[in-house]
Design a protein around this motif. Structure first.
Motif, PDB file in Angstrom:
ATOM      1  N   GLU A 434       0.802  -1.226   0.000  1.00  0.00           N
ATOM      2  CA  GLU A 434       0.000   0.000   0.000  1.00  0.00           C
ATOM      3  C   GLU A 434       0.840   1.284   0.000  1.00  0.00           C
ATOM      4  O   GLU A 434       0.392   2.329  -0.466  1.00  0.00           O
ATOM      5  N   TYR A 435       2.051   1.275   0.563  1.00  0.00           N
ATOM      6  CA  TYR A 435       2.927   2.461   0.604  1.00  0.00           C
ATOM      7  C   TYR A 435       2.241   3.674   1.252  1.00  0.00           C
ATOM      8  O   TYR A 435       2.337   4.811   0.776  1.00  0.00           O
ATOM      9  N   LEU A 436       1.534   3.443   2.347  1.00  0.00           N
ATOM     10  CA  LEU A 436       0.756   4.515   2.966  1.00  0.00           C
ATOM     11  C   LEU A 436       1.628   5.554   3.663  1.00  0.00           C
ATOM     12  O   LEU A 436       1.153   6.645   3.984  1.00  0.00           O
ATOM     13  N   ASP A 437       2.886   5.223   3.918  1.00  0.00           N
ATOM     14  CA  ASP A 437       3.767   6.164   4.605  1.00  0.00           C
ATOM     15  C   ASP A 437       4.425   7.158   3.658  1.00  0.00           C
ATOM     16  O   ASP A 437       5.244   7.967   4.065  1.00  0.00           O
ATOM     17  N   ALA A 438       4.070   7.123   2.377  1.00  0.00           N
ATOM     18  CA  ALA A 438       4.723   7.984   1.390  1.00  0.00           C
ATOM     19  C   ALA A 438       4.139   9.389   1.339  1.00  0.00           C
ATOM     20  O   ALA A 438       4.774  10.317   0.839  1.00  0.00           O
TER      21      ALA A 438
END
Length: 457
Positions: A434-438
């Protein structure tokens, strides 16, 4: 000078909405009228509704990944990356490229169609141990994982381990979860015949949802029909139940049951892309609040649509918003393109109105339930409608040919149950895809744009 002074139209997202918008803009605008740019990590449009069939091996991944560069007339510039923030005042979109570089893309008009991400809750172990199904990589990974459980169960000598590897849990009784459970159950049911040492009775699929009904949008009759089909296949359906805790080798349900399993598939809904949170604008249940013409109130040249926008559903009225479905996204994409062109040419924009065409649920084989234009169908007629709808919605003739060929080949020859092994040595849970910390915060976006402006001077 003509190239420099052309209005810049930036489209964020290459889903149904974004691609339809770009295609319409390309057809309706002359090259001299505007500069078109598309921000997307992948240079293809993914046909999301068919992901469960990729995960189950009915379709190959390439068949539902429609290249954006295939057309010789394609003239939109693609920035390979994801938008991580938008400064509405400065009219700048902050992008992280696939190489990890941060670039700023100025615009005159922006169309926000970043789509959605998997909705998760604060459940211990969920993001570390659950698999999602929102991308092509996740579908391919999930197929490899399910087949590997059969391989490992066949090779192991511990009865407890074998039982845990042959139990599968799917959370989410909507379309995605129901189709995923149905398609993957068919995969394991067919595959276990090639494993003579495995007892088919050990393979158990669980479909759970916190809602009291399975796919309530279908209505009482069709929802019950779908539930009966899955139950007849041996899928255990538990409603009013969710996950209390997830571990590497077991899952605890909220009703207290503990299920030993190595496979937890999470499809319990979606939420708008975190990009929307960087705008510091009004939202409706996480989706960007827009007018009926899909313009963002108070911001000139900003449009939003698709899963990330709360577009008023004028066909239903009563403050209803359009559901995050492919049929709305496709039509919103074309409609918003016309509104962008109208704004560019100084003409009035038009509100979006679309009467829902109905729902289709493909349960694999000859099993399906559909509700086209309000008519309730099940069995083979419903399957014909479901696959006919998906086939017609594919954007290119090449994609249609590939999908139809895959369907026919699978129906005649079945599956070879082959694991690709491409991602065998990397994690594949929700956290990894998901790469939600980007994404940046609104304050970080403003600070970054101001710093970049000072550096440019």
């Amino acid at each position: 000078m003509d190239i420099v002074t052309r209005p810049r139209i930036l489209v964020v997202g290459a889903g149904f909405a974004g691609v339809e918008c770009v295609r319409r803009l390309e057809r309706r605008l002359t090259p001299g009228e505007a500069e078109l740019t598309l921000v997307t990590p992948m240079s293809y449009q993914l046909y999301l509704p068919l992901l469960p069939q990729v995960a189950s091996g009915v379709l190959t991944p390439q068949s539902i990944a429609i290249s954006l560069r295939r057309s010789e007339k394609y003239r939109t510039r693609i920035i390979p990356g994801g938008a991580i923030g938008v400064d509405l005042r400065a009219k700048v979109c902050v992008i992280r490229t696939i190489a990890g570089d941060i670039v700023d893309e100025p615009y005159d008009y922006i169309v926000l169609a970043p789509g959605s991400v998997t909705r998760t809750f604060d459940i211990p172990g969920l993001t570390d141990h659950a698999f999602g199904l929102k991308s092509l990589a996740e579908a391919a990974y999930l197929r490899d994982h399910v087949i590997s459980q059969l391989d490992l169960a066949d090779a192991c000598t511990d009865p407890a381990e074998r039982a845990s590897r042959l139990q599968f849990v799917v959370v989410g009784g909507g379309y995605a979860g129901t189709e995923t459970a149905a398609c993957l159950q068919r995969l394991t049911h067919a595959a276990v015949k090639r494993y003579p040492r495995l007892d088919p009775g050990l393979i158990k699929w669980h479909l759970i949802d916190i809602a009291p009904k399975l796919m309530p949008e279908l209505g009482e009759k069709l929802g019950r029909s779908a539930q009966e089909i899955l139950t007849r296949r041996g899928i255990e359906i538990s409603l009013g139940v969710s996950i209390a805790k997830a571990g590497a080798e077991e899952v605890t349900f909220t009703d207290g049951r503990v299920v030993p399993t190595r496979t937890l598939i999470w499809t319990a809904g979606v939420v708008a892309s975190p990009l929307i949170g960087t705008l510091d604008a009004e939202t409706v249940r996480g989706r960007l609040a827009v007018n009926a013409d899909m313009r963002l109130p108070g911001h000139d040249g900003v449009f939003a649509l698709g899963d990330s926008a709360a577009v008023p559903d004028l066909a239903k009225g009563d403050d209803a918003v359009c559901p995050p479905t492919a049929q709305h996204a496709l039509r919103q994409g074309r409609h918003v393109a016309e509104n962008v062109i109208a704004a560019l040419r100084g003409r009035p924009t038009r509100p979006y109105v679309h009467q829902d065409l109905g729902l289709v649920v493909d349960l694999g084989g000859t099993d399906a339930v559909s509700k086209p234009l309000g008519y309730e169908l099940h069995g083979l007629p419903a399957q014909a409608v479901a696959r006919g709808y998906h086939w017609s919605a594919l954007r290119t003739g090449v994609a249609k040919t590939r999908v139809m060929t895959n369907w026919l080949l699978n129906a005649v020859a079945g599956d070879d149950f082959v694991r690709t092994g491409f991602q065998a040595h990397r994690p594949g849970n929700l956290r990894d895809f998901e790469y939600l910390d980007a994404y940046l915060t609104p304050e970080q976006v403003r600070a970054h744009v101001e710093e970049a402006g000072r550096a440019a001077r």
